[in-house]
Design an enzyme around this catalytic site. Structure first.
Site, PDB file in Angstrom:
ATOM      1  N   LYS A  83       0.862  -1.191   0.000  1.00  0.00           N
ATOM      2  CA  LYS A  83       0.000   0.000   0.000  1.00  0.00           C
ATOM      3  C   LYS A  83       0.894   1.237   0.000  1.00  0.00           C
ATOM      4  O   LYS A  83       1.753   1.403   0.876  1.00  0.00           O
ATOM      5  CB  LYS A  83      -0.870  -0.044   1.262  1.00  0.00           C
TER       6      LYS A  83
HETATM    7  C1  E4P Z   1      -8.241   1.255   4.087  1.00  0.00           C
HETATM    8  O1  E4P Z   1      -7.521   0.896   3.203  1.00  0.00           O
HETATM    9  C2  E4P Z   1      -8.169   2.610   4.688  1.00  0.00           C
HETATM   10  O2  E4P Z   1      -6.933   2.818   5.265  1.00  0.00           O
HETATM   11  C3  E4P Z   1      -9.293   2.765   5.675  1.00  0.00           C
HETATM   12  O3  E4P Z   1     -10.489   2.307   5.069  1.00  0.00           O
HETATM   13  C4  E4P Z   1      -9.442   4.172   6.206  1.00  0.00           C
HETATM   14  O4  E4P Z   1     -10.622   4.268   6.952  1.00  0.00           O
HETATM   15  P1  E4P Z   1     -10.922   5.474   7.942  1.00  0.00           P
HETATM   16  O5  E4P Z   1     -11.092   6.720   7.137  1.00  0.00           O
HETATM   17  O6  E4P Z   1     -12.179   5.077   8.649  1.00  0.00           O
HETATM   18  O7  E4P Z   1      -9.735   5.581   8.865  1.00  0.00           O
END
Ligand code: E4P
Length: 217
Positions: A83
């Site tokens: 990522k």
């Molecule tokens: C997933 O890949 C993201 O990091 C995550 O969905 C972020 O979610 P949030 O905005 O609730 O922290």
């Protein structure tokens, strides 16, 4: 639509994987920190539980650092997806790791143009954050619809839309109607999808009638 679980909590991942609904897992540094465990150990354990794609995020912000961390993460298990943040260095690293056969999830996407760049860089997934847009009164689902329409204009763009920052069952429903490829769900949202008060009420009535009639199967 594929379901990923957005957590680094092993108990939740095991419980949800047992439903047969989980196609992958996404994590981020905040979720890893919440687990209180060593990064690589948690990712390795998640990769053992879920055979699908498991996103693990770099913490470097420069191109060389991201590529180097990305390779270390890829070495943990064959189903690790690196990522990377949607910055110019992140896009360059996306191209470099994708060219070497790695899978990349480009994260922190908040605009259609950013999604276009990620696809041109060879990203496997683009992660637009719908909940964080809603938080600042911008309709996150409009972004998903726009990215879907844009990607569908070009056969060469193979990147999958992974809807992230999901906060509710409504986000899931709308993502599926728009035709997003993947939704990554917090465990409580995934669990909530099967729940309906009329299902509970109907089941109670059926069971009461079955008991009265002495029905046995
Ligand atoms: C997933 O890949 C993201 O990091 C995550 O969905 C972020 O979610 P949030 O905005 O609730 O922290």
């Amino acid at each position: 639509m594929k379901f990923f679980v957005d957590t680094a909590d092993i108990a939740d991942i095991k419980e949800l994987a047992a439903t047969g609904m989980v196609d992958g897992v996404t994590t981020n540094p905040s979720l890893i920190a919440k687990s209180g465990r060593e990064f690589k150990d948690v990712i390795a354990e998640i990769c053992d539980i879920v055979p699908g794609d498991v996103s693990a995020e770099v913490v470097a912000t420069d191109f060389d650092g991201m590529v180097s961390e990305g390779k270390k993460l890829m070495a943990i298990a064959s189903n690790v997806v690196v990522k990377l943040p949607l910055t110019w260095d992140g896009l360059k690293a996306t191209r470099a790791l994708s060219d070497e056969g790695g899978k990349v999830n480009v994260t922190l996407c908040f605009s259609t143009n950013q999604a276009l760049l990620a696809a041109k860089a060879g990203a496997t997934y683009i992660s637009p954050f719908v909940g964080r847009l809603d938080d600042i009164n911008i309709d996150g689902m409009e972004l998903i619809a726009e990215i879907r329409a844009m990607y569908d204009n070009y056969d060469a763009l193979k990147t999958e839309i992974l809807v992230a920052s999901i906060r509710s069952a409504n986000h899931v429903r709308q993502s599926a109607i728009i035709g997003a490829d993947v939704a990554t769900l917090p465990p409580n949202v995934l669990k909530s999808l099967a729940v309906h008060p009329l299902t509970d009420k109907g089941l109670s009535a059926f069971l009461a009638d079955a008991e009265k009639a002495g029905i046995k199967v």
